[in-house]
Design an enzyme around this catalytic site. Structure first.
Site, PDB file in Angstrom:
ATOM      1  N   CYS A 106       0.831  -1.192   0.000  1.00 24.50           N
ATOM      2  CA  CYS A 106       0.000   0.000   0.000  1.00 24.50           C
ATOM      3  C   CYS A 106       0.873   1.254   0.000  1.00 24.50           C
ATOM      4  O   CYS A 106       1.609   1.505  -0.936  1.00 24.50           O
ATOM      5  CB  CYS A 106      -0.967  -0.055   1.180  1.00 24.50           C
ATOM      6  SG  CYS A 106      -2.364   1.070   1.071  1.00 24.50           S
ATOM      7  N   HIS A 107       0.828   2.060   1.059  1.00 27.42           N
ATOM      8  CA  HIS A 107       1.641   3.271   1.172  1.00 27.42           C
ATOM      9  C   HIS A 107       3.025   2.984   1.743  1.00 27.42           C
ATOM     10  O   HIS A 107       3.847   3.894   1.868  1.00 27.42           O
ATOM     11  CB  HIS A 107       0.922   4.307   2.048  1.00 27.42           C
ATOM     12  CG  HIS A 107      -0.278   4.917   1.402  1.00 27.42           C
ATOM     13  ND1 HIS A 107      -1.491   4.270   1.331  1.00 27.42           N
ATOM     14  CD2 HIS A 107      -0.450   6.112   0.795  1.00 27.42           C
ATOM     15  CE1 HIS A 107      -2.374   5.045   0.712  1.00 27.42           C
ATOM     16  NE2 HIS A 107      -1.765   6.178   0.377  1.00 27.42           N
TER      17      HIS A 107
END
Length: 179
Positions: A106-107
């Site tokens: 994800c991030h």
């Protein structure tokens, strides 16, 4: 075999911590929660507070030498806090310097952008990181899972919680080869 999970004191997406953690445990390995401060970290379910988890070590007391690999869970706030912490960024970079596998979802790759280790690598992430990854010299792809062998270590990346099954399988496969 021990695997480090690097998270800030708050903001980690709970499922992106707990599912890879369980995959590591199911492989018979020992996951350890490494954070910027001792005590507990506050996980989130999207933007809502979820569970808390005890910190095993702080980045000041941890060394890549103690681990077979590193996992960087996402959540929007978690990697944003990590990238502002010099010791957390140095800890993540030390796995690349040691040639050990690193996984980010994800991030999570934001910390890797800050560490200066994505140049020449192909990875995936949450779509909003595409420009940051490309500006840091990496190649961004929109794929469920990307295992990049460029450089001295494997980099395993996934986009989002829907990719967690493939991400967990890749972690245990690639870390198992390295361990």
């Amino acid at each position: 075999m021990k695997v480090a999970f690097l998270v800030a004191t708050e903001g980690v997406e709970q499922i992106e911590l707990t599912e890879p953690w369980q995959a590591v445990k199911d492989a018979g390995w020992t996951p350890e929660l490494v954070s910027t401060s001792s005590g507990e970290i506050q996980a989130l379910n999207h933007l809502d507070k979820a569970d808390t988890f005890p910190v095993d070590k702080t980045v000041s007391d941890a060394s890549a030498d103690d681990y077979a690999g590193l996992v960087l869970p996402g959540g929007v706030a978690n990697p944003d806090f990590l990238r502002l912490d010099r010791k957390a960024v140095a800890f993540a970079k030390s796995f690349f310097d040691a040639g050990k596998p690193v996984a980010a979802i994800c991030h999570g790759p934001w910390t890797l952008v800050e560490a200066g280790v994505v140049r020449g690598r192909t990875l995936t992430s949450w779509p909003s990181l595409k420009t940051d990854i490309e500006n840091a010299g990496g190649t961004w792809v929109d794929e469920q899972l990307k295992v990049c062998s460029a450089g001295p270590n494997k980099l395993i990346t996934s986009r989002k919680p829907d990719d967690l099954k493939a991400f967990g399988e890749a972690i245990t496969d690639e870390f198992g080869k390295a361990g």
